[in-house]
Design a protein around this motif. Structure first.
Motif, short mmCIF file in Angstrom:
data_model
loop_
_atom_site.label_atom_id
_atom_site.label_comp_id
_atom_site.label_asym_id
_atom_site.label_seq_id
_atom_site.Cartn_x
_atom_site.Cartn_y
_atom_site.Cartn_z
N ILE A 55 0.84 -1.19 0.00
CA ILE A 55 0.00 0.00 0.00
C ILE A 55 0.88 1.24 0.00
CG2 ILE A 55 -1.88 1.24 1.13
CD1 ILE A 55 -2.67 -1.59 0.34
N GLU A 56 0.62 2.12 -0.94
CA GLU A 56 1.34 3.40 -1.01
C GLU A 56 0.33 4.54 -1.08
OE1 GLU A 56 4.14 5.89 -4.18
OE2 GLU A 56 3.90 3.72 -4.39
N HIS A 57 0.44 5.46 -0.15
CA HIS A 57 -0.44 6.63 -0.16
C HIS A 57 0.28 7.79 -0.85
CE1 HIS A 57 -3.69 5.07 2.44
NE2 HIS A 57 -2.71 4.38 3.02
N ALA A 58 -0.41 8.41 -1.76
CA ALA A 58 0.21 9.51 -2.49
C ALA A 58 -0.89 10.36 -3.11
CB ALA A 58 1.15 8.98 -3.58
N LYS A 59 -0.47 11.43 -3.74
CA LYS A 59 -1.42 12.33 -4.39
C LYS A 59 -1.15 12.37 -5.88
CE LYS A 59 -2.06 15.38 -0.39
NZ LYS A 59 -1.87 16.74 0.16
N SER A 60 -2.23 12.19 -6.63
CA SER A 60 -2.19 12.43 -8.07
C SER A 60 -2.87 13.78 -8.29
CB SER A 60 -2.90 11.30 -8.81
OG SER A 60 -2.72 11.42 -10.20
N TYR A 61 -2.97 14.20 -9.56
CA TYR A 61 -3.48 15.56 -9.79
C TYR A 61 -4.40 15.65 -11.00
CZ TYR A 61 -0.15 17.06 -6.29
OH TYR A 61 0.53 17.20 -5.10
N ASN A 62 -5.51 16.36 -10.78
CA ASN A 62 -6.36 16.83 -11.87
C ASN A 62 -5.82 18.18 -12.34
OD1 ASN A 62 -8.20 14.69 -11.71
ND2 ASN A 62 -9.50 15.76 -10.24
N VAL A 63 -6.06 18.48 -13.61
CA VAL A 63 -5.61 19.75 -14.20
C VAL A 63 -6.83 20.52 -14.70
CG1 VAL A 63 -4.18 20.84 -15.96
CG2 VAL A 63 -3.44 18.68 -14.90
N LEU A 64 -6.88 21.82 -14.40
CA LEU A 64 -7.97 22.66 -14.88
C LEU A 64 -7.49 24.09 -15.08
CD1 LEU A 64 -11.00 23.21 -15.50
CD2 LEU A 64 -11.32 23.61 -13.05
N ALA A 65 -7.77 24.61 -16.27
CA ALA A 65 -7.54 26.04 -16.56
C ALA A 65 -8.86 26.64 -16.99
CB ALA A 65 -6.50 26.20 -17.66
N VAL A 66 -9.02 27.95 -16.76
CA VAL A 66 -10.31 28.59 -17.01
C VAL A 66 -10.14 29.83 -17.87
CG1 VAL A 66 -12.27 29.79 -15.93
CG2 VAL A 66 -11.33 27.72 -14.87
N LEU A 67 -11.05 29.97 -18.82
CA LEU A 67 -11.21 31.20 -19.60
C LEU A 67 -12.41 31.92 -19.01
CD1 LEU A 67 -10.42 32.92 -22.09
CD2 LEU A 67 -11.99 31.49 -23.43
N PRO A 68 -12.21 32.99 -18.23
CA PRO A 68 -13.33 33.61 -17.51
C PRO A 68 -14.37 34.21 -18.44
CG PRO A 68 -11.21 34.30 -16.61
CD PRO A 68 -10.93 33.62 -17.91
N GLY A 69 -15.63 34.04 -18.07
CA GLY A 69 -16.71 34.66 -18.82
C GLY A 69 -16.89 36.11 -18.42
N LYS A 70 -17.49 36.90 -19.29
CA LYS A 70 -17.66 38.34 -19.02
C LYS A 70 -18.94 38.64 -18.27
CE LYS A 70 -17.75 42.86 -21.28
NZ LYS A 70 -17.69 43.60 -22.57
N LYS A 71 -20.05 37.98 -18.65
CA LYS A 71 -21.34 38.32 -18.06
C LYS A 71 -21.68 37.43 -16.86
CE LYS A 71 -23.43 40.16 -22.30
NZ LYS A 71 -24.57 40.04 -23.26
N ARG A 72 -21.40 36.14 -16.95
CA ARG A 72 -21.74 35.21 -15.88
C ARG A 72 -20.55 34.31 -15.59
NH1 ARG A 72 -25.64 35.48 -19.35
NH2 ARG A 72 -25.17 33.47 -20.31
N PRO A 73 -19.48 34.87 -15.06
CA PRO A 73 -18.24 34.10 -14.87
C PRO A 73 -18.38 32.95 -13.87
CG PRO A 73 -18.11 36.23 -13.76
CD PRO A 73 -19.35 36.27 -14.60
N GLN A 74 -19.41 33.01 -13.01
CA GLN A 74 -19.59 31.95 -12.02
C GLN A 74 -20.15 30.68 -12.66
OE1 GLN A 74 -21.55 34.50 -12.46
NE2 GLN A 74 -23.68 33.87 -12.25
N GLU A 75 -20.70 30.79 -13.87
CA GLU A 75 -21.26 29.63 -14.56
C GLU A 75 -20.18 29.02 -15.46
OE1 GLU A 75 -25.70 31.67 -14.65
OE2 GLU A 75 -24.78 31.01 -16.55
N LEU A 76 -20.03 27.71 -15.38
CA LEU A 76 -18.87 27.05 -16.00
C LEU A 76 -19.31 25.95 -16.97
CD1 LEU A 76 -15.72 26.73 -15.95
CD2 LEU A 76 -16.06 25.05 -14.12
N VAL A 77 -18.76 26.00 -18.17
CA VAL A 77 -18.89 24.91 -19.14
C VAL A 77 -17.54 24.20 -19.20
CG1 VAL A 77 -19.51 24.26 -21.49
CG2 VAL A 77 -20.47 26.35 -20.47
#
Length: 532
Positions: A285-307
């Protein structure tokens, strides 16, 4: 106004043909695309296994590329989301004993566990045949009715009765439901208290040969870890070859084919096989961390909503064969081709937004450990970068058509969500047609990262081209060493499909629609909870 009502009003007004606020990019850097695939699928990256040197090379490459484009980090100040994993490496010098028979690991069975334990065992565990191992009240089906399998090992058929009978009145006929997936078999067996599961492999209902099972289950495996160290999960997660099942049933005084036929009938009753199984898993058993990757292009009118636009970055890594030679599984089509596609879209959308920003934010993601059971996607679904109620849709690439273009696009699932209408419009605009999944029995709806997001209520589309333009792919390349980069790829299909995805992505990023689930399911009820 709730999002569903807002969606209905918007659909009636806008889908009649109003112009989008910002056009979709139509030009993509295919030279860079080819270089991205070549790099990610090179031997230097070692098959991109989580927690390997290949992971570090991969995530560094992705972050560097996304940062260079000028996209913002998706997780606060970081492009990376830590995914806590346990790496479980079972000693492959094991054997499975059933009665007085002994079976060889790899060639005749595979076994692994997700429990965080140095040893997991079947000790004289009674075998019970539970048919398809399904408990589905909505289909009036319960293979566990009247049987207590606590501490026992269940023998289970792969897929579901609909496929076996081709009867549309059973489940969904030829099209696999989630009840047919191996993941469900293990989940339900755990709920029933079983100590182990042995899934009988047959190529047609499984949708892949034994080589895929062997390659996917005999190396180190990864899992998320809960507070109980996964002790609530089934102990032994096994597969057995078809001929092994026949031998076991014969030893039990039963005919396998007859029992299989019986399991296809409503009202099936589980059958004790009066044999006992023994198996010992010795685990590192080995405990470790892998990683997800995410970059964002911010929206102008509703930046809190994400596609979200996504492709998993991992593959099977490097394994040492019996002669001590390293065998690298580079995963060029699955899924370096998809990751390169996300990078191409990210670059094109960033450049397009400099003329006029999109209304909503667009995320360009690449999650870890898809090949081990959608682990990175599951972690993101539980720990999203924005609340799930603000995630509009999840577009997922899992293998692109690197050959010539075709006059169709594959659709996985039918009547599932309103995103299908987006796919239809974008396809017609290219003078192509939507082609139903030619292999619905394979259950591809449930075999990639969009499914983990669907379980959190987020509608998705799967873009996958594995075998429809290369008949040799599934038989000789899928999850095999032959899935390598080829400089002779024409990339006609890549250009075609990036343009289609771009159209859908831009439409979602500019409108006020919240695509709904059509089919009654747990996905739909989960989304409704978010929108109350």
């Amino acid at each position: 106004m709730n999002k569903y009502l807002q969606s209905a009003v918007f659909s009636a007004v806008v889908f009649s043909g109003a112009l989008m606020a910002q056009e979709a990019p139509k030009q993509f850097d295919l030279a860079q695309y080819k270089q991205d695939v070549k790099t990610l699928a090179s031997d230097a990256f070692g098959g991109r296994a989580p927690l390997s040197k290949g992971e570090q090379l991969t995530t560094d490459y992705l972050v560097k590329s996304l940062k260079k484009m000028g996209l913002e980090p998706g997780f606060g100040e970081s492009y990376l989301q830590a995914v806590p994993l346990a790496k479980i490496s079972a000693d492959q010098n094991m054997s499975l004993s059933i009665g007085d028979m002994t079976f060889k690991n790899g060639a005749e069975f595979t076994a692994r566990t997700q429990r965080i334990s140095q040893q997991v065992a079947l000790n004289n565990s009674e075998l019970v045949f539970v048919g398809y191992g399904i408990n589905a009240p909505e289909y009036q089906w319960n293979d566990y009715d009247g049987i207590d399998v606590t501490g026992k090992t269940v023998v289970v058929l792969v897929n579901d009765p609909g496929f076996a009978t081709q009867d549309n009145r059973l489940f969904k006929g030829n099209a696999m439901t989630y009840y047919g997936r191996w993941t469900y078999k293990y989940e339900e067996a755990a709920r029933q208290g079983a100590a182990g599961v042995l899934i009988v492999h047959e190529t047609a209902p499984a949708a892949y040969g034994w080589g895929v099972v062997e390659n996917s289950n005999t190396g180190s495996k990864f899992t998320l870890v809960d507070e109980q160290k996964n002790q609530q999960q089934v102990g032994v997660m096994g597969w057995i070859q078809h001929h092994v099942a026949q031998q076991v049933f014969t030893a039990a005084g039963l005919d396998y084919s007859q029992q299989k036929q019986r399991a296809q009938l409503r009202g099936f009753k589980a059958t004790p096989l009066k044999l006992k199984a023994n198996l010992l898993l010795n685990n590192q058993i080995e405990h470790a961390k892998s990683y997800n990757v995410l970059a964002v292009l911010p929206g102008k009118k509703r930046p809190q909503e994400l596609v979200l636009m996504h492709a998993h970055w991992d593959h099977l890594g490097t394994r040492i064969d019996e002669q001590g030679k390293a065998q690298i599984y580079n995963g060029a089509v699955d899924n370096a081709s998809g990751v390169a596609g996300v990078l191409s879209l990210a670059k094109a959308f960033k450049q397009q937004s400099q003329q006029q920003p999109f209304d909503r934010s667009i995320g360009f993601a690449s999650f870890t450990a898809e090949e081990t059971g959608l682990i990175g996607a599951q972690h993101y679904a539980r720990n999203p970068s924005v609340p799930t109620k603000d995630i509009v849709a999840f577009l997922n690439i899992d293998g692109m058509n690197v050959n010539d273009g075709v006059n169709y696009i594959l659709q996985y699932g039918e009547g599932v969500s309103e995103l299908e209408s987006y796919l239809e419009r974008a396809t017609k605009a290219q003078q192509r047609f939507v082609k139903p999944d030619p292999r619905p029995q394979n259950g591809l709806m449930y075999r990639s990262d969009h499914f983990a997001l669907a379980q959190a209520g987020i509608p998705g589309l799967l873009f996958m081209s594995l075998g429809d333009t290369d008949p040799d792919y599934i038989a000789h390349k899928y999850h095999k060493q032959a899935d390598d980069y080829d400089a002779n790829w024409s990339l006609g299909g890549v250009k075609q499909d990036l343009t289609l995805m771009s159209s859908i992505l831009a439409e979602l990023a500019n409108n006020q629609d919240w695509p709904q689930w059509i089919e009654a399911s747990g996905f739909k009820s989960r989304r409704e909870q978010d929108n109350r």
